[in-house]
Each structure stands twice: as structure tokens, then as C-alpha cells.
Motif scaffolding. Structure first.
Motif, PDB file in Angstrom:
ATOM      1  N   TYR A 621       0.813  -1.221   0.000  1.00 14.08           N
ATOM      2  CA  TYR A 621       0.000   0.000   0.000  1.00 14.08           C
ATOM      3  C   TYR A 621       0.846   1.271   0.000  1.00 14.08           C
ATOM      4  O   TYR A 621       0.358   2.340  -0.354  1.00 14.08           O
ATOM      5  CB  TYR A 621      -0.954  -0.008   1.201  1.00 14.08           C
ATOM      6  CG  TYR A 621      -1.995  -1.092   1.099  1.00 14.08           C
ATOM      7  CD1 TYR A 621      -3.075  -0.970   0.226  1.00 14.08           C
ATOM      8  CD2 TYR A 621      -1.894  -2.259   1.837  1.00 14.08           C
ATOM      9  CE1 TYR A 621      -4.024  -1.965   0.102  1.00 14.08           C
ATOM     10  CE2 TYR A 621      -2.837  -3.274   1.724  1.00 14.08           C
ATOM     11  CZ  TYR A 621      -3.896  -3.113   0.844  1.00 14.08           C
ATOM     12  OH  TYR A 621      -4.834  -4.107   0.718  1.00 14.08           O
ATOM     13  N   GLN A 622       2.110   1.141   0.404  1.00 12.78           N
ATOM     14  CA  GLN A 622       3.017   2.293   0.373  1.00 12.78           C
ATOM     15  C   GLN A 622       4.044   2.169  -0.749  1.00 12.78           C
ATOM     16  O   GLN A 622       5.070   2.850  -0.745  1.00 12.78           O
ATOM     17  CB  GLN A 622       3.745   2.428   1.715  1.00 12.78           C
ATOM     18  CG  GLN A 622       2.932   3.163   2.784  1.00 12.78           C
ATOM     19  CD  GLN A 622       3.823   3.740   3.856  1.00 12.78           C
ATOM     20  OE1 GLN A 622       4.507   3.010   4.564  1.00 12.78           O
ATOM     21  NE2 GLN A 622       3.837   5.068   3.980  1.00 12.78           N
ATOM     22  N   ALA A 623       3.767   1.315  -1.707  1.00 14.76           N
ATOM     23  CA  ALA A 623       4.745   1.026  -2.762  1.00 14.76           C
ATOM     24  C   ALA A 623       5.184   2.281  -3.501  1.00 14.76           C
ATOM     25  O   ALA A 623       6.365   2.430  -3.839  1.00 14.76           O
ATOM     26  CB  ALA A 623       4.172  -0.007  -3.743  1.00 14.76           C
ATOM     27  N   ARG A 624       4.268   3.201  -3.749  1.00 12.66           N
ATOM     28  CA  ARG A 624       4.621   4.414  -4.498  1.00 12.66           C
ATOM     29  C   ARG A 624       5.587   5.279  -3.687  1.00 12.66           C
ATOM     30  O   ARG A 624       6.587   5.782  -4.214  1.00 12.66           O
ATOM     31  CB  ARG A 624       3.355   5.197  -4.850  1.00 12.66           C
ATOM     32  CG  ARG A 624       3.604   6.365  -5.822  1.00 12.66           C
ATOM     33  CD  ARG A 624       2.311   7.034  -6.251  1.00 12.66           C
ATOM     34  NE  ARG A 624       1.545   6.201  -7.162  1.00 12.66           N
ATOM     35  CZ  ARG A 624       0.484   5.468  -6.815  1.00 12.66           C
ATOM     36  NH1 ARG A 624       0.073   5.457  -5.557  1.00 12.66           N
ATOM     37  NH2 ARG A 624      -0.158   4.736  -7.697  1.00 12.66           N
ATOM     38  N   ASP A 625       5.321   5.448  -2.399  1.00  6.77           N
ATOM     39  CA  ASP A 625       6.216   6.238  -1.541  1.00  6.77           C
ATOM     40  C   ASP A 625       7.588   5.580  -1.430  1.00  6.77           C
ATOM     41  O   ASP A 625       8.625   6.250  -1.479  1.00  6.77           O
ATOM     42  CB  ASP A 625       5.612   6.383  -0.136  1.00  6.77           C
ATOM     43  CG  ASP A 625       4.305   7.160  -0.149  1.00  6.77           C
ATOM     44  OD1 ASP A 625       4.160   8.052  -1.001  1.00  6.77           O
ATOM     45  OD2 ASP A 625       3.427   6.851   0.672  1.00  6.77           O
ATOM     46  N   LEU A 626       7.603   4.268  -1.269  1.00  5.31           N
ATOM     47  CA  LEU A 626       8.866   3.536  -1.125  1.00  5.31           C
ATOM     48  C   LEU A 626       9.663   3.555  -2.423  1.00  5.31           C
ATOM     49  O   LEU A 626      10.891   3.724  -2.411  1.00  5.31           O
ATOM     50  CB  LEU A 626       8.580   2.089  -0.690  1.00  5.31           C
ATOM     51  CG  LEU A 626       7.972   1.930   0.716  1.00  5.31           C
ATOM     52  CD1 LEU A 626       7.440   0.517   0.914  1.00  5.31           C
ATOM     53  CD2 LEU A 626       9.004   2.258   1.793  1.00  5.31           C
ATOM     54  N   ALA A 627       8.966   3.381  -3.554  1.00  6.74           N
ATOM     55  CA  ALA A 627       9.643   3.391  -4.854  1.00  6.74           C
ATOM     56  C   ALA A 627      10.277   4.746  -5.128  1.00  6.74           C
ATOM     57  O   ALA A 627      11.321   4.836  -5.784  1.00  6.74           O
ATOM     58  CB  ALA A 627       8.658   3.032  -5.963  1.00  6.74           C
ATOM     59  N   GLY A 628       9.660   5.806  -4.613  1.00  6.73           N
ATOM     60  CA  GLY A 628      10.212   7.140  -4.814  1.00  6.73           C
ATOM     61  C   GLY A 628      11.534   7.342  -4.090  1.00  6.73           C
ATOM     62  O   GLY A 628      12.342   8.194  -4.469  1.00  6.73           O
ATOM     63  N   MET A 629      11.794   6.536  -3.048  1.00  5.52           N
ATOM     64  CA  MET A 629      13.022   6.681  -2.258  1.00  5.52           C
ATOM     65  C   MET A 629      14.089   5.658  -2.638  1.00  5.52           C
ATOM     66  O   MET A 629      15.278   5.891  -2.423  1.00  5.52           O
ATOM     67  CB  MET A 629      12.700   6.519  -0.764  1.00  5.52           C
ATOM     68  CG  MET A 629      11.728   7.554  -0.220  1.00  5.52           C
ATOM     69  SD  MET A 629      11.191   7.118   1.450  1.00  5.52           S
ATOM     70  CE  MET A 629      12.727   7.112   2.341  1.00  5.52           C
ATOM     71  N   ALA A 630      13.649   4.492  -3.156  1.00 11.11           N
ATOM     72  CA  ALA A 630      14.588   3.410  -3.475  1.00 11.11           C
ATOM     73  C   ALA A 630      15.013   3.477  -4.933  1.00 11.11           C
ATOM     74  O   ALA A 630      14.369   4.134  -5.751  1.00 11.11           O
ATOM     75  CB  ALA A 630      13.933   2.059  -3.175  1.00 11.11           C
ATOM     76  N   ALA A 675       2.961   1.020  -9.279  1.00 10.63           N
ATOM     77  CA  ALA A 675       3.633   2.041  -8.468  1.00 10.63           C
ATOM     78  C   ALA A 675       5.074   2.245  -8.927  1.00 10.63           C
ATOM     79  O   ALA A 675       5.568   3.375  -9.027  1.00 10.63           O
ATOM     80  CB  ALA A 675       3.595   1.640  -6.993  1.00 10.63           C
ATOM     81  N   ALA A 676       5.773   1.133  -9.198  1.00  5.77           N
ATOM     82  CA  ALA A 676       7.168   1.229  -9.659  1.00  5.77           C
ATOM     83  C   ALA A 676       7.251   1.940 -11.001  1.00  5.77           C
ATOM     84  O   ALA A 676       8.141   2.776 -11.227  1.00  5.77           O
ATOM     85  CB  ALA A 676       7.770  -0.174  -9.766  1.00  5.77           C
ATOM     86  N   ARG A 677       6.319   1.649 -11.911  1.00  2.00           N
ATOM     87  CA  ARG A 677       6.302   2.288 -13.232  1.00  2.00           C
ATOM     88  C   ARG A 677       6.086   3.797 -13.100  1.00  2.00           C
ATOM     89  O   ARG A 677       6.736   4.593 -13.792  1.00  2.00           O
ATOM     90  CB  ARG A 677       5.178   1.685 -14.083  1.00  2.00           C
ATOM     91  CG  ARG A 677       5.491   0.306 -14.606  1.00  2.00           C
ATOM     92  CD  ARG A 677       6.375   0.394 -15.859  1.00  2.00           C
ATOM     93  NE  ARG A 677       6.918  -0.929 -16.176  1.00  2.00           N
ATOM     94  CZ  ARG A 677       8.057  -1.405 -15.710  1.00  2.00           C
ATOM     95  NH1 ARG A 677       8.802  -0.668 -14.910  1.00  2.00           N
ATOM     96  NH2 ARG A 677       8.477  -2.602 -16.048  1.00  2.00           N
ATOM     97  N   GLU A 678       5.169   4.183 -12.234  1.00  2.00           N
ATOM     98  CA  GLU A 678       4.871   5.607 -12.066  1.00  2.00           C
ATOM     99  C   GLU A 678       6.082   6.375 -11.549  1.00  2.00           C
ATOM    100  O   GLU A 678       6.230   7.572 -11.817  1.00  2.00           O
ATOM    101  CB  GLU A 678       3.686   5.786 -11.110  1.00  2.00           C
ATOM    102  CG  GLU A 678       2.355   5.338 -11.714  1.00  2.00           C
ATOM    103  CD  GLU A 678       1.211   5.399 -10.723  1.00  2.00           C
ATOM    104  OE1 GLU A 678       1.465   5.751  -9.538  1.00  2.00           O
ATOM    105  OE2 GLU A 678       0.064   5.090 -11.102  1.00  2.00           O
ATOM    106  N   CYS A 679       6.948   5.683 -10.793  1.00  2.34           N
ATOM    107  CA  CYS A 679       8.152   6.330 -10.254  1.00  2.34           C
ATOM    108  C   CYS A 679       9.378   6.092 -11.132  1.00  2.34           C
ATOM    109  O   CYS A 679      10.492   6.519 -10.782  1.00  2.34           O
ATOM    110  CB  CYS A 679       8.430   5.823  -8.840  1.00  2.34           C
ATOM    111  SG  CYS A 679       7.150   6.257  -7.644  1.00  2.34           S
ATOM    112  N   GLY A 680       9.191   5.379 -12.245  1.00  6.34           N
ATOM    113  CA  GLY A 680      10.308   5.103 -13.138  1.00  6.34           C
ATOM    114  C   GLY A 680      11.359   4.194 -12.557  1.00  6.34           C
ATOM    115  O   GLY A 680      12.546   4.312 -12.866  1.00  6.34           O
ATOM    116  N   ARG A 681      10.939   3.250 -11.701  1.00 14.29           N
ATOM    117  CA  ARG A 681      11.884   2.345 -11.062  1.00 14.29           C
ATOM    118  C   ARG A 681      11.759   0.938 -11.653  1.00 14.29           C
ATOM    119  O   ARG A 681      10.649   0.465 -11.902  1.00 14.29           O
ATOM    120  CB  ARG A 681      11.620   2.255  -9.548  1.00 14.29           C
ATOM    121  CG  ARG A 681      11.795   3.553  -8.800  1.00 14.29           C
ATOM    122  CD  ARG A 681      13.267   4.004  -8.780  1.00 14.29           C
ATOM    123  NE  ARG A 681      13.459   5.118  -7.880  1.00 14.29           N
ATOM    124  CZ  ARG A 681      13.428   6.398  -8.239  1.00 14.29           C
ATOM    125  NH1 ARG A 681      13.188   6.708  -9.524  1.00 14.29           N
ATOM    126  NH2 ARG A 681      13.610   7.356  -7.355  1.00 14.29           N
TER     127      ARG A 681
END
Length: 770
Positions: A621-630, A675-681
Motif C-alpha cells: 500500500y506504500q509502494a509508491r512512496d517507497l519506490a520514490g526513495m529506493a 507504483a514502480a512504473r509511475e516512479c520510473g523504477r
């Protein structure tokens, strides 16, 4: 109130006594006889009977009784549609009747004299949702059985269910022979897959040292030799007791010192030793005779109300263990390893594997343990088919019999018949044929017919994993389990030791990337020198939680990884069990500080990419926030499935509920990829799911960039994905995401892939008819 408490206490005492007697029974008929005799007495009823369900005839057969005519045993039976017993069994519910004869389902059998009994209380005997039989008590006069009676009988049926299920599985329901290995019938025992593959061979049972509970019965022709072993053990233990007594003489009072005299008396021919000697002379080997005698004495002592005498049971246990230890030393060199041997033990150790001569080990079976044990990890690295967690397996009685183990599904088959052997021979032939075909794919990339590329990585932990991964064409390491090295030592490895370990992995795969997970212990991966005692370890102190609580351990490990990557620059660091942003922030702080320290010390190191494992539902549920940092995301499919479905994946009892194709798991995975795609990860997945060719089709369609798996599975996954156009994979995913049951997902995938002519790499052994 006091009377109720007293009754409850008495009931608990009776239950405990009956349970002990049933567990010590030599076979199923003896256990049933104990149950009916004890229950009739405890409930003050006139009759207690057990009826067992025979699936072949679809009838409930009277198998034991106390109160009815004993000659009716094995003769009286009824279908699920007949009689009160059939009614209890077909409903699967407890039924109480004050006037049974007036019930329309009452059925009279002249052989039993049943017309004299007015009242009836029957409860089903259920094991894993299946009705195995019915436990019945009856009364001559009309009697209203109360809730306490019902509760007692239900408790006894639950006790009996495990005994009957075990007896059915081992064949003892038809009577077990006493000869070595001949009493075990063809049967299937469910465990947990430890390492993939199929093995057919001869069981070699490795017993733990000085554990009387697991010593098997074994006949012997060398009675004189076994008596010598007994006398030598008695002499050695007597000497031990005398030395211990002398050592403590100044520290104990005379009355306490007298306890050692009790030990010596118990070793006399008038006590333990004489009983063991008589059993050996009847043809039982020394260890089996000792176990039987100790069990008999324990039952006698433990039933005594006197606290002092009941405590003497501990003395008997201690003497039994001491004697057994010396007997086992005498037998230490007699273990024989035939060709195609399958090691079976309560809990396998790496040392046991090392004892087997090269080329003879075909498979492994462990009653305890999990698929993440050191031995299971080693077995996967060595390519040895393994089953763990086979809790119902009567392993002490398997020595020398033929086994088939199915490491794909976690099944163990004892004394397989010709039909089953032929089916598994075909599985082995198919494996060899496919393996030869897949060898040609080793150097080819994983690209679909319509040009979609996917990276296939290997999971590693031991140096032995490296050649297997490279042989199978791994394009890197998606998960290096650093804790495996920690499990192999007697202490935390030093920084220099860790640098050497990590450098070997990084150099072996260079320039391919190596993703190193930081220490992930706890749960089912303990360290002997860092014990963690918790009631619920899977929800406890494990993974990143331990690392952050012990920055001195974490910092050394991270420094070692970064230092080992100098000049190679193919390191990626992966953080396990991240459940929220705060943990990632803390971990990144320690990693950046370790890197800066190394730079300040003059090391030419670059800051590696740092990623997180998503295996806790909160992280989904926090994948987008986490992906933004990792820097990257890696899904741990094993733990994520376990936590989403609340199923312990190492527990054979609920293994059928653990399914990574559950719709909830598929939806969670799709959410993480989005979520990973939205953050480009970049996003990868590791675990059993990635190594399942059918599941890999869905993962590719979801948008995962890379799949990381056990190297054994890699060629199968590559072969299938190279045949599967990405557009068709996406259509299959769309269908699967509309389904509400994992069974429908499995069958839909299976049918679609078979229709495309791609079924040969799916689910090895699935065609076996059990």
C-alpha cells in the motif's frame, strides 16, 4: 464452584492419562481398545464403540467395542444412509438421543445385542475435514447426556483422529508386521517442497543422537552381540554415575547423595537392565529393547499420584538417554548407504549429507525443518530433490524400504507399487529429455516471439550455487541470501571474512549484476549464536528490524558489501522486510554513512543501487512512496503470499491454502508494478512464483522487468517465455485477473498453455495418478 473445578481437574487428568496410553499403543487395534475401555469407564456408560469408515465399501465398520458382543467387530457395518452411526458420519455432527430406539434411523443388529441400549451419544472422528469414523457411547436406561459428556467425547475423538489418520497412512489399519520395513504399506505422506525434482530409491534413516523417542523396532539375529552392547553400555553408565557422585560428594547432603544409589539400583538386572536383557533375547536389538523398557517404566511412574515417585520418571529418562548414547556409539560405523539412497531423518543436517559417499545420494526427507533450513538451501544448490515438514511420516520405521519423493509437490510415497513407479519413471525420463533440450538455450536471451525482452536472474546463497546458475544461463543474481554464510559459522563473520565471501560472488558473475540482500534472519532462519525466542517469530523480530536494532552488525555487513565491489561495480543492495518509509529512511542513512566512511578511508568505491523487498502487505500500500526513495523494487513472493493469505508456508497442514496465484496476490503484484512504473523504477520478483513457468507468463504480462529464481527452474521458464508472445500473455493475464479463485487461475493457465502446445514444462509430475 469447587465441585465443578474438581470435576474439570479430574477430567483433564483422565484425558492426559488416556492420551499417554493411546500414544504408547503398539498398533491401531491396541489404541482403539484403550479408547473404548477408558471412555466407557470415564463416562460411566454401558457401551463405547468405534466405527471406522471404509472408503472402498462406503460403509462404517465396527472396529472396537467395550460392552457389545466382541464377535461383532469387523462384521457389523452400515452405509452413510443407514443407522445412527451413518447419520453422525454423513452429517459430520455430534448427535445426542435420550431414546435412541424411537429415532427413525435406529438400526438393530442382532450380533451386538443393541436393543438393550436406550440412550445414544455419537461424535464424528474428523481429520483434515474428512470423517474417518464415529465414536459412540450408549446407555441401557434412558440418560440425558449433558454438555460435559459431549465435550469429553469430542475431545477423545479429536485425540483418536490423528492416531487413525496416521494408521491409515502407514497401513497399520490393516495390521502392521513387526519385520523391518515390511509393515509399511504403499502410502502418500504430505510435506513441503524443499528442493525440486523426483527421486526413487532406498530409505536410509539417520537417527538423532540419544533420542529414545525415535529409536525404531528392529529384529536381530545377533542376540549375543546385542547383549554385549547392552553390558558395555551398562558398565559405561555405572562408571559415569560413580564419577558424578564422587565429584559432587562434598556439595550434596547425604540424603541427596543417595539419589545416585537409586540410579545404580535402576541399572541392576532386577530393574531396567533385566527387562532390556529379556527383550533382546526375544530378538529385539538393544536400542529398541531399551526404548520399550524405558517407555513402560515412564508410564508407570508418570501415573503415580505421589510427587516424589512421579518425579523419578526424569531419572528413568536420563538413564535411558545415557545408555542409548553408548549403544549408538557401538553402532556408529554400521550405517550402510546403498545406491540411490534417500536420507530420512527427524531433522537433517549438512553433516549428514557429507557422510554419504559421492554419487549415492538421490534425495532427502526431513520430518521437521523448513524449506529455508540450511540443509534445504544446500540441497537446492546441489540439485538434490528434497521434502521437508513431513510431520506424519513414521520415519523411524522406514529404514530399508523403497521410497519415491516428489520435491515439486512435497510428497513422499512409501513402498510404491508398480503403477506408481512406472508413472514416476516417466517423470524422470521427461525431466532428462527436457533438460537435454533446454541446454541449447543456455546462451540465448529471454525474448518473446514478438520481441519483448525479460531478464532472468538466479537466487544464490552458497558458492556452490554459482556454477549451477551460470550453467543455466543466469544473467545475474536477483537475490543473494547473505544470511546463508552467517548460518554456516559459529559466530558473526568479521568484516574481512564477509568481504571475501561477497567478493567471490561479485567476481563470479561480473559484469552481471549481483543483488545482495542484507541479513534476513528470524522467522524460520535462526542463527545458533544469536538465539531469538518468540511466540510468533514470523510477525516478530526479523529482517531489517534486527539490522536497524543492531547497527553495529548492519554497518559491518554493508561496509563489507561495498568494499567487496571495488573495481567491479556490479553490486546492488536489497533490504528485506521493509514495512514502512521510516525503516527505509533509517537503512539508507546507515548505508550512505558506511559508503562515506570507506571513501574517507581511501577506498575507490561507488555508491551501489539500493532497493527494497516488498513482502509485507503494508509495503504494497506504500509502494509508491517507497519506490520514490529506493533505486529499485524487488517483490519477495514467498513471504508476501504468506502474509497476505495468513498461511505459514512451511506448515504441511495448511500447505494447500498457500497459493501465489490467489487473486489477492495477483492484484497486490499488479499494484506494486504500477507504483514502480509511475516512479520510473525497475521492478523484479524473486521466490517460488518466479520459477513457475506458468506464473512467469503472468508476471511478464504484468510488467516485471526481471524474474529471479532457483537456477534449476531457469531453463524451463526461459523455454516457455521464448514461445509466448507478449500480447497473448497479456490476454491471459486479463482473463486471470477476472477470476475469483486460485483454482480457476491454475486451470485457466494450464488449459491455455496446453492448447498452445506449451504444456511440457509445466508442473512436473502433475500427470501422476495417486
Amino acid at each position: 464452584m469447587g465441585e465443578l473445578q474438581a470435576n474439570a481437574s479430574n477430567m483433564l487428568g483422565m484425558l492426559r492419562t488416556i492420551s499417554q496410553e493411546v500414544n504408547a499403543a503398539r498398533d491401531l487395534p491396541a489404541a482403539l481398545a484403550i479408547i473404548v475401555r477408558r471412555v466407557r469407564a470415564a463416562m460411566n456408560s454401558h457401551v463405547c464403540s468405534v466405527y471406522l469408515y471404509n472408503a472402498e465399501t462406503d460403509r462404517y465398520v465396527l472396529m472396537a467395542t467395550e460392552g457389545l458382543n466382541k464377535r461383532a467387530v469387523g462384521k457389523v457395518s452400515m452405509s452413510p444412509g443407514e443407522g445412527l452411526v451413518g447419520l453422525v458420519g454423513s452429517r459430520g455432527e455430534t448427535i445426542t438421543l435420550e431414546d435412541a430406539m424411537s429415532h427413525p434411523r435406529f438400526l438393530y443388529f442382532a450380533e451386538t445385542g443393541e436393543e438393550r441400549y436406550a440412550s445414544f451419544l455419537g461424535t464424528p472422528i474428523i481429520h483434515h475435514r474428512q470423517v474417518l469414523g464415529v465414536l459412540v457411547v450408549q446407555q441401557k436406561e434412558r440418560r440425558q447426556f449433558d454438555e460435559g459428556d459431549e465435550a469429553f467425547l469430542i475431545t477423545m475423538s479429536a485425540q483418536l483422529s490423528g492416531v487413525i489418520a496416521h494408521a491409515e497412512a502407514t497401513g497399520s489399519i490393516r495390521g502392521l508386521g513387526s519385520k523391518r520395513g515390511k509393515g509399511i504399506q504403499e502410502a502418500r505422506f504430505a510435506g513441503v517442497p524443499g528442493a525440486p525434482g523426483v527421486a526413487m530409491g532406498t530409505a536410509v534413516v539417520v537417527l538423532p543422537r540419544a533420542d529414545l523417542d525415535v529409536v525404531p523396532d528392529r529384529t536381530t539375529d545377533d542376540i549375543a552381540g546385542e547383549l554385549i552392547i547392552l553390558d558395555q553400555a551398562l558398565g559405561a553408565v555405572r562408571e559415569e554415575v560413580r564419577l558424578l557422585s564422587a565429584r559432587l560428594v562434598k556439595r550434596l547432603r547425604p540424603q541427596e547423595q543417595a539419589l545416585f544409589d537409586v540410579y545404580l539400583m535402576l541399572l541392576d538386572d532386577n530393574a531396567l537392565a533385566g527387562d532390556v536383557r529379556r527383550l533382546i533375547k526375544s530378538g529385539q536389538w538393544a536400542q529398541g529393547a531399551l526404548r520399550q523398557v524405558v517407555e513402560k517404566h515412564l508410564q508407570r511412574f508418570e501415573r503415580m499420584d505421589d510427587d516424589y515417585l512421579s518425579e523419578r520418571a526424569a531419572d528413568i529418562k536420563d538413564l535411558g538417554r545415557r545408555l542409548l548414547s553408548h549403544m549408538q556409539q557401538a553402532h556408529q560405523q554400521t550405517l550402510d548407504y546403498p545406491d540411490n539412497c534417500i536420507l530420512v531423518s527427524e531433522e537433517l543436517s549438512p553433516g549428514m549429507l557429507g557422510e554419504v559417499p559421492p554419487g549415492k545420494l538421490a534425495g532427502l526427507v526431513s520430518v521437521a525443518g523448513s524449506r529455508n533450513s540450511h540443509t534445504a538451501i544446500l540441497a537446492r544448490a546441489m540439485g538434490i530433490p528434497t521434502v521437508v515438514g513431513a510431520q506424519d511420516l513414521p520415519y523411524t520405521r522406514l529404514d530399508g524400504i523403497q521410497l519415491i519423493i516428489d520435491g515439486y509437490h512435497g510428497d513422499v510415497f512409501t513402498n510404491p507399487g508398480p503403477v506408481l513407479c512406472q508413472q514416476y519413471q516417466r517423470v524422470l525420463q521427461e525431466e532428462e529429455s527436457i533438460s537435454r533440450e533446454l541446454d541449447s538455450l543456455r546462451q540465448l536471451p529471454c525474448i518473446t516471439p514478438d520481441g519483448h525482452a525479460l531478464t532472468l536472474w538466479a537466487n544464490t546463497g552458497l558458492l556452490a550455487d554459482v556454477p549451477r546458475a551460470l550453467e543455466r544461463g543466469a544473467e545475474g543474481v536477483g537475490l543473494y541470501r547473505s544470511e546463508v554464510a552467517f548460518m554456516s559459522t559459529a559466530r558473526f563473520p568479521s568484516e574481512s571474512e564477509q568481504v571475501q565471501l561477497y567478493r567471490e560472488q561479485l567476481a563470479a558473475f561480473h559484469p552481471r549484476p549481483v543483488t545482495m540482500r542484507t541479513l534476513d534472519v528470524g522467522g524460520d532462519k535462526p542463527l545458533s549464536y544469536f538465539p531469538i525466542k518468540e511466540d510468533n517469530p514470523y510477525l516478530g523480530w526479523r529482517g531489517i528490524r534486527i539490522s536497524l536494532d543492531h547497527p553495529e552488525i548492519f554497518s559491518v555487513q554493508v561496509r563489507s558489501m561495498i568494499k567487496a565491489s571495488a573495481g567491479l561495480d556490479n553490486l546492488r543492495i536489497l533490504l528485506p522486510m521493509i514495512s514502512g518509509v521510516h525503516e527505509l529512511e533509517d537503512a539508507l542513512y546507515h548505508i550512505h554513512r558506511a559508503w562515506q566512511e570507506l571513501v574517507d578511508e581511501g577506498h575507490a568505491v561507488t555508491m551501489p543501487a539500493v532497493g527494497i523487498m516488498i513482502e509485507v502487505p503494508s509495503a504494497v500500500y506504500q509502494a509508491r512512496d517507497l519506490a520514490g526513495m529506493a533505486d529499485f523494487i524487488s517483490v519477495g513472493s514467498n513471504d508476501l503470499t504468506q502474509y497476505l493469505l495468513a498461511v505459514d508456508r512451511n506448515n504441511a497442514r495448511v500447505a494447500d491454502l498457500y497459493d501465489y496465484l490467489h487473486p489477492a496476490v495477483l492484484q497486490a503484484l499488479q499494484q506494486v508494478v504500477t507504483a514502480a512504473r509511475e516512479c520510473g523504477r525497475p521492478v523484479s520478483i524473486c521466490g517460488e512464483m518466479a520459477g513457475d513457468p506458468a506464473a512467469a507468463v503472468l508476471l511478464m504480462a504484468m510488467g516485471f522487468d526481471s524474474l529471479s529464481m532457483n537456477a534449476t527452474h531457469l531453463p524451463r521458464v526461459k523455454w516457455l517465455l521464448r514461445q509466448m508472445p507478449i500480447q497473448q500473455a497479456r490476454q491471459l493475464l486479463q482473463q486471470a485477473m477476472q477470476l475469483d479463485s486460485p483454482y480457476l487461475v491454475h486451470s485457466t493457465l494450464q488449459l491455455a498453455l496446453e492448447d498452445m502446445g506449451l504444456g511440457k514444462v509445466l508442473n512436473p509430475g502433475a500427470g501422476v495418478q495417486i
